[in-house]
Design an enzyme around this catalytic site. Structure first.
Site, PDB file in Angstrom:
ATOM      1  CD  GLU A   9      -3.030   1.208   2.521  1.00 29.15           C
ATOM      2  OE1 GLU A   9      -2.859   0.435   3.438  1.00 29.15           O
ATOM      3  OE2 GLU A   9      -3.690   2.091   2.405  1.00 29.15           O
ATOM      4  N   GLY A  39       3.376   2.235  10.907  1.00 29.73           N
ATOM      5  CA  GLY A  39       3.411   1.626  11.842  1.00 29.73           C
ATOM      6  C   GLY A  39       3.063  -0.057  11.645  1.00 29.73           C
ATOM      7  CG  MET A  81       0.392  -3.326   5.234  1.00 30.62           C
ATOM      8  SD  MET A  81      -0.530  -1.950   4.498  1.00 30.62           S
ATOM      9  CE  MET A  81      -1.853  -2.722   3.508  1.00 30.62           C
ATOM     10  CD  GLU A  82      -4.760  -2.055   5.793  1.00 31.79           C
ATOM     11  OE1 GLU A  82      -3.743  -1.538   6.382  1.00 31.79           O
ATOM     12  OE2 GLU A  82      -5.271  -1.108   5.149  1.00 31.79           O
ATOM     13  CG  ASN A  83      -0.041  -6.992   4.032  1.00 29.32           C
ATOM     14  OD1 ASN A  83      -0.089  -5.900   3.187  1.00 29.32           O
ATOM     15  ND2 ASN A  83       1.046  -6.806   5.020  1.00 29.32           N
ATOM     16  CG  HIS A  99      -5.721   0.670  12.890  1.00 33.13           C
ATOM     17  ND1 HIS A  99      -6.585   1.693  12.808  1.00 33.13           N
ATOM     18  CD2 HIS A  99      -5.344   0.479  11.730  1.00 33.13           C
ATOM     19  CE1 HIS A  99      -6.794   2.286  11.625  1.00 33.13           C
ATOM     20  NE2 HIS A  99      -5.675   1.411  10.822  1.00 33.13           N
ATOM     21  CD  GLU A 100      -2.267  -1.980  10.723  1.00 35.75           C
ATOM     22  OE1 GLU A 100      -3.002  -2.185   9.754  1.00 35.75           O
ATOM     23  OE2 GLU A 100      -2.203  -0.737  11.214  1.00 35.75           O
ATOM     24  CG  HIS A 132      -7.529  -2.071   8.264  1.00 36.58           C
ATOM     25  ND1 HIS A 132      -8.342  -1.064   7.713  1.00 36.58           N
ATOM     26  CD2 HIS A 132      -6.349  -1.304   8.493  1.00 36.58           C
ATOM     27  CE1 HIS A 132      -7.701   0.346   7.614  1.00 36.58           C
ATOM     28  NE2 HIS A 132      -6.532   0.155   8.329  1.00 36.58           N
ATOM     29  CD  GLU A 153      -6.259   3.517   6.607  1.00 41.37           C
ATOM     30  OE1 GLU A 153      -6.393   3.113   8.209  1.00 41.37           O
ATOM     31  OE2 GLU A 153      -5.777   2.636   6.218  1.00 41.37           O
TER      32      GLU A 153
HETATM   33  N1  B3K Z   1      -3.009   0.997   5.653  1.00 41.55           N
HETATM   34  C1  B3K Z   1      -1.919   1.198   6.328  1.00 41.55           C
HETATM   35  C2  B3K Z   1      -1.095   2.339   5.936  1.00 41.55           C
HETATM   36  C3  B3K Z   1      -0.249   2.262   4.687  1.00 41.55           C
HETATM   37  C4  B3K Z   1       0.627   3.509   4.451  1.00 41.55           C
HETATM   38  C5  B3K Z   1       0.927   3.611   2.944  1.00 41.55           C
HETATM   39  N2  B3K Z   1       1.629   4.729   2.736  1.00 41.55           N
HETATM   40  C6  B3K Z   1      -1.654   1.201   7.803  1.00 41.55           C
HETATM   41  C7  B3K Z   1      -2.946   1.247   8.412  1.00 41.55           C
HETATM   42  O1  B3K Z   1      -3.528   2.304   8.349  1.00 41.55           O
HETATM   43  O2  B3K Z   1      -3.578   0.458   9.036  1.00 41.55           O
HETATM   44 ZN    ZN Z   2      -5.623   1.531   8.752  1.00 40.37          ZN
END
Ligand code: B3K
Ligand code: ZN
Length: 881
Positions: free
Chosen positions: A128, A268, A270-272, A304-305, A308, A327
């Site tokens: 992302e 911080g 990433m929610e893959n 948070h992740e 998502h 977000e």
């Molecule tokens: N979605 C990611 C943030 C990605 C930032 C890309 N520059 C983490 C989050 O907000 O959960």
């Molecule tokens: Zn997020």
């Protein structure tokens, strides 16, 4: 590095893609300098598209090795390719075909930390927003949802662990010491949610049984030896999974959920899908290495992740303009989670402090943009406090307006209606309109119009007629490329507080827009008249911070002090005291500029004591109330012509005066809060530590304070207390033997732990005063520092630039010179981190003229640097505009 094409992307230009990619099969042959990626893409022409228009795939710095359609190699005349684009002029007329694309990439040289890179010997990815195109050519946009199957091949000794999204399929050995694993994710997802991890890591395992009885294997992967430090994160994960079922009816959907902690990460976490990748700072914790704030952040970010998975992954965004859809909503959800896990009242105050500290300056400066921006040059620069934090406030306002019941029904409908889709802000608003029957079209301005609305209020009371009148006026200040603003729908929760501290019940109200304790402002001017109010009440407005606005209300210091003691709404009670403090600090600044010593009202100093000692209030609440507005908060309130030295001096003077006035009381409270038992990170224990450490901050400002802080340091049995003491010493008693000794002791004890050393960097980078420039410069040579690691850069340079008003804004411009050098040095490797760092100068126009001129020179110097990345150029140009 990518070249800056200067292209601007506009919301109104959105067009669905002519082609879709229903399935994606990837094979990775991992090797440090030459990783080969084979992509087998099923491509389908979208229904309704006429003919066979060209297929144009995004790339970023790729080398193409092979291309075939339906197994037949493509003739060179049939396509054109650059590192940044692959175009097939006339794809097969049949409209469905297999495209094979083989690319070659070099993870070992990837310092931008986007795409596939290596961190501490581990292969990992960050896609992302647009990192997937650094792995293979693709329709790299969030509305292209594809089912992924990923085969990873690597040398077993180098990478015994092979992870990707979804569930594990086949795995086995290959020749020459290689092995492989195949992962399949049945849920169609956009490319930005793709992830791969391969390396040698330790595992903490657990499991979770979902509401419907499915067992999910949980894994957290960390550097070998650090497994015990992941226990808290695992606990937070399980609590998040349970909470999301209970609060939002969201159940986890795969057989496994993995989290990997890496040391080099741009943000911080990433929610893959099924494979969250985290900055290790937000996974690893125990009382020896992490503060209570770290524990709370870990809990919030893990949640948070995880959240998502539904708000972001199952329902994703149609395009990047809709970023707040995932977000803002997910921040709202993690706020609610933390409020339920900890103290709701304290959490709300902390949220508002963060919003004011990060989002208000953004909204009030050159980088202001709507929660849903209409244009961008570099999307990575829009992962902002406005999209996240203000985005969350907007969701909270929807709940206030439609009510908790309808909000829940609206969320249910959102999940039902849009599961598996790439949705928009309009889709989101529509579900709440549908369940509540309300018209949210004016409310939608919160998404479209930038700037913090300002509401001014005048009150009058007619005792004889028993009438109390509130006159409101709202205005939204102009922001870049939006000079004219429309009036907003502002929901203001309120109460009229009577002399006994209870809310007064009025008999009637005129103005017709008061509902369940909320005044709904919709017009520029608005009058609300209450009757049946015989005694003049103290008005408590914007309770719970129901709207993210600035509020200017005519109110006497007596009324504010009364509310600070009696308001039944804990947020407003905190706010009343905070407003008193802020007004006092602004006045102190003005006295100092006029060459006078600031004087403080004894009532205020005593009120601070009364709050500190009020046992009916939670310790964490008292700690928040007693921590004065920060220097940047005070500067924002003053607005223009800021001299950071005077702001600092005024604030220090008030701290000293409060400490003097309450010396005995604070000492007794401080001693009484001493805790000898075992450590627990729970909210109540953390609250007691927070209060004790705020008291320490006051006591350390008194004569003899260095000794108090030094003994706090040596008696500390956890990182929270140790850091509080170290900050007291370094910030208030710089260069004292006690400070020098404690800093050295800390370094000796923690030098091999990079995350803990970040705290040591932070404390020194935020030590006020002109010497900070030289201190930071010297620390950039410290063996624990590295210009290519984002955490190190943020701790040292980022803290200096954003949390050291006197040092960074040193009158001779030396702070800015250091800043320019550091930003450009970081930029060579990592444009995203450089661009984020550069936002520290966004409020330059509010400085006094001498500093302002120097800050401008610094920005011009960055702008003039050769071959600037699109990321940094975008920030600097908007900041200067
Ligand atoms: N979605 C990611 C943030 C990605 C930032 C890309 N520059 C983490 C989050 O907000 O959960
Ligand atoms: Zn997020």
């Amino acid at each position: 590095m990518r070249t800056d094409t200067g292209q601007v992307f506009r919301l109104e230009d959105y067009r669905p893609s002519d082609y879709l990619i229903p399935s994606t099969e990837l094979t990775f042959k991992l090797s440090q300098e030459k990783t080969v990626v084979v992509a087998e893409l099923t491509i389908e022409r979208r229904e309704g598209v006429a003919g066979n228009p060209p297929l144009v795939l995004d790339g970023d710095g790729l080398t193409l090795r092979r291309i075939a359609i339906d197994g037949n190699p493509l003739d060179a005349s049939a396509y054109s390719v650059t590192p940044d684009e692959l175009a097939i002029a006339a794809p097969p007329a049949a409209g469905r075909f297999q495209l094979t694309v083989e690319t070659e990439i070099d993870p070992s040289r990837n310092q931008a930390l986007m795409g596939l890179y290596r961190s501490n010997g581990v292969y990992c990815t960050q896609c992302e927003a647009e990192g997937f195109r650094r792995i293979t050519y693709f329709l790299d946009r969030p509305d292209i949802l594809s089912v992924y199957t990923v085969r990873i091949e690597a040398r077993r000794d180098e990478a015994p662990l092979l992870l990707s999204n979804g569930n594990l399929g086949e795995r086995g050995d290959l020749a020459d010491g290689w092995h492989y694993a195949v992962w399949h994710d049945p849920f169609p997802k956009p490319s930005y949610l793709f992830a791969l991890v391969a390396g040698d890591l330790g595992r903490v395992g657990d499991s979770f049984v979902t509401e419907s009885g499915r067992t999910v294997e949980l894994g957290i992967y960390v550097e070998h030896g650090k497994e015990p430090l992941a226990a808290y994160a695992m606990d937070a994960l399980k609590r998040s999974m349970r909470w999301d079922e209970e609060a939002f009816g969201c159940e986890y959907d795969l057989d496994v959920f993995n989290i990997v902690a890496v040391s080099d990460f741009n943000m911080g976490a990433m929610e893959n899908k099924g494979l969250n990748i985290f900055n290790d700072k937000y996974v690893l914790a125990d009382e020896e290495t992490a503060t209570d704030t770290d524990f709370a952040n870990i809990e919030a970010i893990i949640a948070h992740e995880y959240f998502h998975n539904w708000t972001g992954n199952r329902i994703t965004c149609r395009d990047w303009f809709q970023l707040c859809l995932k977000e803002g909503l997910t921040v709202f959800r993690d706020h609610e989670f933390s409020a339920d896990q900890r103290s709701r009242a304290v959490k709300r105050i902390a949220e508002v402090r963060t919003l004011r500290a990060h989002q208000f300056p953004e909204d009030q400066g050159p980088l202001a943009h709507p929660v849903r921006p209409r244009r961008y040059r570099e999307i990575n620069n829009f992962y902002t406090a406005t999209v996240y934090e203000k985005g969350s406030e907007v969701v909270r306002m929807i709940r206030t307006i439609v009510g908790a019941d309808a909000f829940q029904r609206g969320m249910d409908l959102y999940f039902e209606r849009h599961d598996g889709e790439a949705a928009t802000v309009e889709d989101f608003l529509k579900v709440f309109e549908d369940v509540s029957g309300r018209d949210l079209s004016q409310f939608a301005l919160w998404y479209h119009q930038a700037g913090t609305p300002n509401v001014t209020v005048a009150c009058s009371h007619d005792a004889r007629a028993g009438e109390f009148t509130l006159e409101f006026e709202q205005s939204v200040p102009p922001t870049p490329s939006e000079s004219r603003k429309q009036p907003m729908h502002i929901p203001l929760a309120f109460g009229l507080v009577g002399p006994d501290g209870q809310d007064i019940a009025w008999s009637q109200v005129e103005g017709a827009s008061v509902e369940d304790g909320v005044i709904h402002l919709r017009k520029r001017r608005h009058v609300v008249r209450f009757s049946g109010v015989t005694e003049r009440p103290a008005v408590s407005l914007n309770r719970g911070f129901s709207a993210p606005i600035t509020l200017a209300i005519e109110q006497s210091a007596e009324d504010r002090a009364f509310l600070a003691r009696h308001d039944s709404d804990t947020f407003s009670r905190w706010q009343a005291f905070n407003t008193l403090l802020t007004e006092t600090l602004v006045a102190a600044f003005r006295s100092l500029l006029g060459g006078k010593k600031p004087a403080f009202a004894p009532d205020l100093l005593q009120l601070a004591g009364a709050i500190a000692a009020d046992e009916t209030l939670e310790p964490a609440y008292r700690a928040l109330a007693l921590s004065l507005p920060g220097e940047a908060d005070i500067a924002r309130e003053i607005g223009s012509n800021i001299d950071p030295d005077a702001v600092h001096a005024g604030r220090e003077a008030l701290i000293a005066a409060i400490a003097e006035e309450n010396r005995q009381l604070f000492k007794e409270l401080y001693d009484g809060l001493h805790h000898a038992g075992p450590f627990s990170p729970d909210a109540a224990s953390a609250g007691r530590r927070a209060l004790r450490n705020v008291l320490l901050d006051y006591l350390s400002a008194l004569p003899g304070g260095a000794a108090v802080a030094a003994s706090h340091y040596s008696a500390a049995t956890n990182m929270t207390d140790r850091i509080a003491a170290l900050a007291g010493l370094a910030h208030r008693h710089r260069n004292s033997p006690e400070a020098v000794e404690a800093l050295a002791a800390f370094e000796a004890r923690h030098r091999s732990d990079a995350l803990v050393m970040d705290k040591w960097f932070q404390i020194q980078a935020s030590t006020p005063g002109p010497e900070a420039v030289e201190v930071v410069r010297a620390l950039m040579e410290h063996p624990s520092f590295s210009i290519s690691n984002p955490n190190r850069v943020r701790s040292l340079v980022g803290t200096f630039a954003s949390a050291n008003q006197t040092g960074f804004h040193r009158a001779d411009g030396a702070g800015y010179r250091l800043f320019v050098e550091a930003v450009l040095e970081v930029e060579k490797r990592n444009p995203q981190v450089a661009a984020r760092l550069a936002t520290a100068l966004r409020s330059w126009r509010s400085l006094e003229p001498v500093r302002q001129a120097k800050a401008r020179e610094a920005l011009l110097e960055i702008r003039a640097a050769e071959s600037l990345s699109p990321d940094l150029r975008d920030i600097v140009e908007r900041t200067l505009a």
